[in-house]
Write a protein that holds these residues in place. Structure first.
Motif, mmCIF file in Angstrom:
data_model
loop_
_atom_site.group_PDB
_atom_site.id
_atom_site.type_symbol
_atom_site.label_atom_id
_atom_site.label_comp_id
_atom_site.label_asym_id
_atom_site.label_seq_id
_atom_site.Cartn_x
_atom_site.Cartn_y
_atom_site.Cartn_z
ATOM 1 N N ASP A 69 52.469 8.453 43.236
ATOM 2 C CA ASP A 69 52.022 6.989 42.800
ATOM 3 C C ASP A 69 52.831 6.569 44.533
ATOM 4 N N THR A 70 51.737 6.621 45.983
ATOM 5 C CA THR A 70 52.535 5.827 46.844
ATOM 6 C C THR A 70 51.417 4.853 47.017
ATOM 7 N N ASP A 71 50.798 4.067 46.441
ATOM 8 C CA ASP A 71 49.798 3.399 46.209
ATOM 9 C C ASP A 71 50.787 2.039 46.699
ATOM 10 N N PRO A 72 50.405 0.887 47.917
ATOM 11 C CA PRO A 72 50.719 0.274 48.241
ATOM 12 C C PRO A 72 51.046 -0.616 46.969
ATOM 13 N N GLY A 114 51.744 -0.445 43.590
ATOM 14 C CA GLY A 114 52.352 0.766 42.777
ATOM 15 C C GLY A 114 54.016 -0.453 42.018
ATOM 16 N N PRO A 115 53.821 0.246 40.738
ATOM 17 C CA PRO A 115 55.315 -0.924 40.094
ATOM 18 C C PRO A 115 56.971 -0.619 40.574
ATOM 19 N N GLU A 116 57.190 1.070 41.880
ATOM 20 C CA GLU A 116 58.026 1.428 41.979
ATOM 21 C C GLU A 116 58.460 0.895 43.479
ATOM 22 N N PRO A 117 59.010 0.207 43.844
ATOM 23 C CA PRO A 117 59.361 -0.247 45.151
ATOM 24 C C PRO A 117 60.299 1.019 46.274
ATOM 25 N N LEU A 118 60.667 2.284 45.564
ATOM 26 C CA LEU A 118 61.086 3.235 46.466
ATOM 27 C C LEU A 118 59.341 3.911 47.079
ATOM 28 N N LEU A 119 58.945 4.206 46.268
ATOM 29 C CA LEU A 119 57.182 4.821 46.176
ATOM 30 C C LEU A 119 56.228 4.024 47.125
ATOM 31 N N MET A 178 60.348 -14.804 62.361
ATOM 32 C CA MET A 178 61.298 -13.759 63.014
ATOM 33 C C MET A 178 61.592 -13.065 61.670
ATOM 34 N N GLY A 179 61.092 -11.682 62.022
ATOM 35 C CA GLY A 179 61.141 -10.355 60.320
ATOM 36 C C GLY A 179 60.534 -10.472 59.970
ATOM 37 N N THR A 180 60.189 -9.126 59.436
ATOM 38 C CA THR A 180 58.910 -9.034 58.393
ATOM 39 C C THR A 180 59.038 -9.149 56.796
ATOM 40 N N SER A 181 58.133 -9.488 56.317
ATOM 41 C CA SER A 181 57.931 -9.121 54.458
ATOM 42 C C SER A 181 56.850 -8.442 53.962
ATOM 43 N N ASP A 182 56.027 -8.216 55.214
ATOM 44 C CA ASP A 182 55.051 -6.967 54.368
ATOM 45 C C ASP A 182 54.577 -5.576 56.339
ATOM 46 N N GLU A 183 55.839 -5.511 56.515
ATOM 47 C CA GLU A 183 55.548 -4.416 57.234
ATOM 48 C C GLU A 183 56.169 -3.351 56.202
ATOM 49 N N PRO A 184 55.126 -2.635 56.179
ATOM 50 C CA PRO A 184 55.807 -1.797 54.470
ATOM 51 C C PRO A 184 56.494 -0.734 55.038
ATOM 52 N N TRP A 185 57.219 0.227 55.724
ATOM 53 C CA TRP A 185 58.422 0.922 56.607
ATOM 54 C C TRP A 185 59.480 -0.129 56.868
ATOM 55 N N ALA A 186 59.255 -1.589 57.337
ATOM 56 C CA ALA A 186 60.551 -1.874 57.949
ATOM 57 C C ALA A 186 61.052 -1.902 56.708
ATOM 58 N N ALA A 221 46.249 7.483 52.112
ATOM 59 C CA ALA A 221 46.582 6.533 52.876
ATOM 60 C C ALA A 221 47.981 6.668 53.195
ATOM 61 N N ALA A 222 48.339 6.425 52.178
ATOM 62 C CA ALA A 222 49.831 5.841 52.502
ATOM 63 C C ALA A 222 51.229 7.674 52.525
ATOM 64 N N SER A 223 50.595 7.839 50.980
ATOM 65 C CA SER A 223 50.931 9.875 51.260
ATOM 66 C C SER A 223 50.653 10.191 52.693
#
Ligand code: AVJ
Ligand code: FE
Length: 528
Positions: A200-203, A205-210, A271-279, A88-90
């Protein structure tokens, strides 16, 4: 050029080589007659492939893809065959990258090669710089960083590094020409799609960029932000109109009877977000802010209201201006918003090549922070702080939660907000009742960027990610924050937490404002 694949080879996944260049509005707007059809817009294999999903009339099928139902972006396409089987993320990333690319193609194919190379204003890059910069950033982050590949043209990095060359100097650089830039853009995208298909774009996943396809979402936002910048260049460009889009719908019947201001009760909000994936990094992390009770304009300040300030001599009276604002208004000779001209007793404006009377009920556009601040003082009010703006846009008093958007958590649709360049102007004040916030404020998202009184500062706990040059190097008192996005902002780069910033003198951006005032004692509505 040596490492580049030859142009014109088959694209393995997508129709991203030579782009669809027709205006997507043409499929749905038969009255659009003023957009000169660029010579390069002849139907191609690419546009034919995309039009197969159309269900509309033969004339529409010959021009451009029809709108994707429910999407606020007219550049959104039918879901690509390449998305089948992607996580889905990809798939979301692919759609966002393709939408951005259709818009980039539209904006750059609308003008001649000469026009692409020209500098239309010293404030802006030549369009051909933005075009290759989009590709160079994509090469850096998606092909090299995310893909671990050697890249295509690392030799170009310095030319398209925004920090090495100020905009005014860019025309003199040995830039890629239009044809070379287009080939570069397509060649990078071809590799990007290979990287995306394998990532591997699993939300979790270990690599924060991906994870969650963040870096792909970041680059889609980057391209859309440059598309907005290119739209500002189009607005500055002189000459006959080349862009077009249908007018926004007229204001709803209740627009004339809306209360002037809405109450936002005091108390803490998130205020702000910690969980919006593309913030982006500057929107993070979420944190609680206690905002005292205040009143906010229900709608943005209109041209009619702003003309009263002009007519009252607002530009000639130092009492309304900060000392820096007053100096600027005199040095720059400001008398009205950018693109306005006197016409007898009234005003006209130039909008994407059309000269027209300034529409009274539209939110004012192309004012700098100093003008917004002076107007607010003249009106006996002030600009909202950034925290006030976000609380008005996101806080749901019924649940205590902060929403993604004023209307809730659903992605923006055409009924919620004027976004995506579906129109080439703001909608009348009072539009989009379905996009209202719990307080009743309308048009917080879309139409015009809204200047706030706040400097661009990091949130408590900020960490630069993935690079300091996106946000961190701009923090401090030199820049003022703008919120909410404008008609030329794609929804991928717009949400309740999204932060934009610019110098307080800038007027070429699509910025307006609304005003606020602190509640008087007794007017509390305080939830505590
Ligand atoms: C967030 C709009 C201020 O255009 O300078 C583009 C976005 N950052 N490329 C800008 C951006 C890097 C940025 N603004
Ligand atoms: Fe950039």
């Amino acid at each position: 050029m040596s490492r580049r694949r030859p142009p014109g080879r088959a694209q393995p996944r997508l129709t991203c080589g030579r782009h669809v260049v027709t205006n997507p509005h043409r499929a749905t707007d038969s009255t659009a007659g003023n957009g000169a059809s660029p010579a390069s817009s002849a139907p191609s294999a690419t546009s034919a492939a995309i039009s197969t999903s159309e269900t509309t009339s033969p004339s529409a099928a010959a021009s451009a893809p029809s709108e994707v139902p429910g999407s606020v972006s007219p550049f959104a396409g039918p879901s690509s065959p390449a998305a089948a089987g992607l996580p889905a993320a990809s798939a979301r990333a692919l759609a966002a990258l393709e939408t951005a690319r259709r818009r980039t193609a539209y904006l750059t194919d609308a003008v001649t090669e000469e026009d692409l190379i020209a500098q239309h204003s010293r404030l802006m890059s030549p369009l051909v710089w933005d075009l290759a910069h989009i590709a160079n950033q994509e090469e850096l982050w998606l092909v090299r960083e995310a893909g671990g590949r050697p890249g295509l043209r690392p030799d170009l990095d310095h030319l398209y590094d925004a920090f090495q060359h100020p905009r005014a100097d860019r025309p003199a650089l040995p830039l890629l020409g239009p044809a070379q830039a287009r080939e570069y853009v397509a060649a990078v995208r071809e590799q990007t799609l290979e990287v995306l298909a394998a990532a591997d774009t699993d939300p979790a996943g270990p690599e924060p960029l991906l994870a969650g396809a963040f870096v792909f979402g970041m680059l889609a936002q980057h391209e859309q932000q440059h598309d907005e910048t290119m739209l500002a260049t189009h607005q500055l460009r002189l000459g006959a109109p080349v862009l077009d889009a249908p007018a926004p719908p007229p204001a709803p019947a209740d627009a004339a009877t809306l209360p002037r201001e809405v109450l936002v009760p005091g108390g803490p909000f998130v205020m702000g977000t910690s969980d919006e994936p593309w913030a982006l990094d500057n929107e993070r992390p979420q944190h609680s802010v206690d905002v005292p009770t205040f009143w906010l304009d229900t709608v943005p300040v209109t041209n009619a209201a702003y003309q009263e300030f002009i007519a009252a001599g607002g530009y000639r009276d130092p009492q309304w201006w900060t000392p820096q604002g007053w100096r600027h208004v005199q040095d720059a000779g400001l008398v009205a918003p950018l693109f306005w001209s006197r016409d007898g007793a009234g005003w006209t404006r130039r909008r994407f090549g059309h000269v027209e009377p300034v529409p009274a009920d539209e939110p004012v556009l192309h004012v700098c922070w100093y003008e917004a601040d002076a107007y607010a003082r003249w009106a006996g009010r002030r600009l909202p702080t950034e925290a006030e703006w976000e609380k008005a846009a996101r806080h749901d008093p019924a649940t205590g939660r902060s929403r993604r958007y004023p209307w809730g958590d659903a992605d923006p649709g055409p009924e919620h907000a004027n976004l995506g360049q579906r129109h080439l102007r703001p909608a009348p004040a009072g539009s989009y009742p379905a996009g209202a916030a719990p307080s009743g404020a309308r048009q917080l998202i879309g139409d015009v960027w809204e200047w706030t009184s706040s400097d661009f500062d990091p949130y408590p706990g900020f960490t630069a990610f993935p690079y300091k040059e996106y946000s961190e190097v701009f923090f401090g008192p030199e820049y003022k924050v703008l919120r909410g996005g404008a008609f030329g902002v794609d929804p991928v780069a717009c949400r309740g937490t999204f932060r934009n910033w610019d110098y307080p003198i800038r007027r070429q951006i699509f910025a307006g404002f609304r005003t606020a005032r602190s509640a008087a004692p007794g007017e509390d509505g305080d939830a505590r």
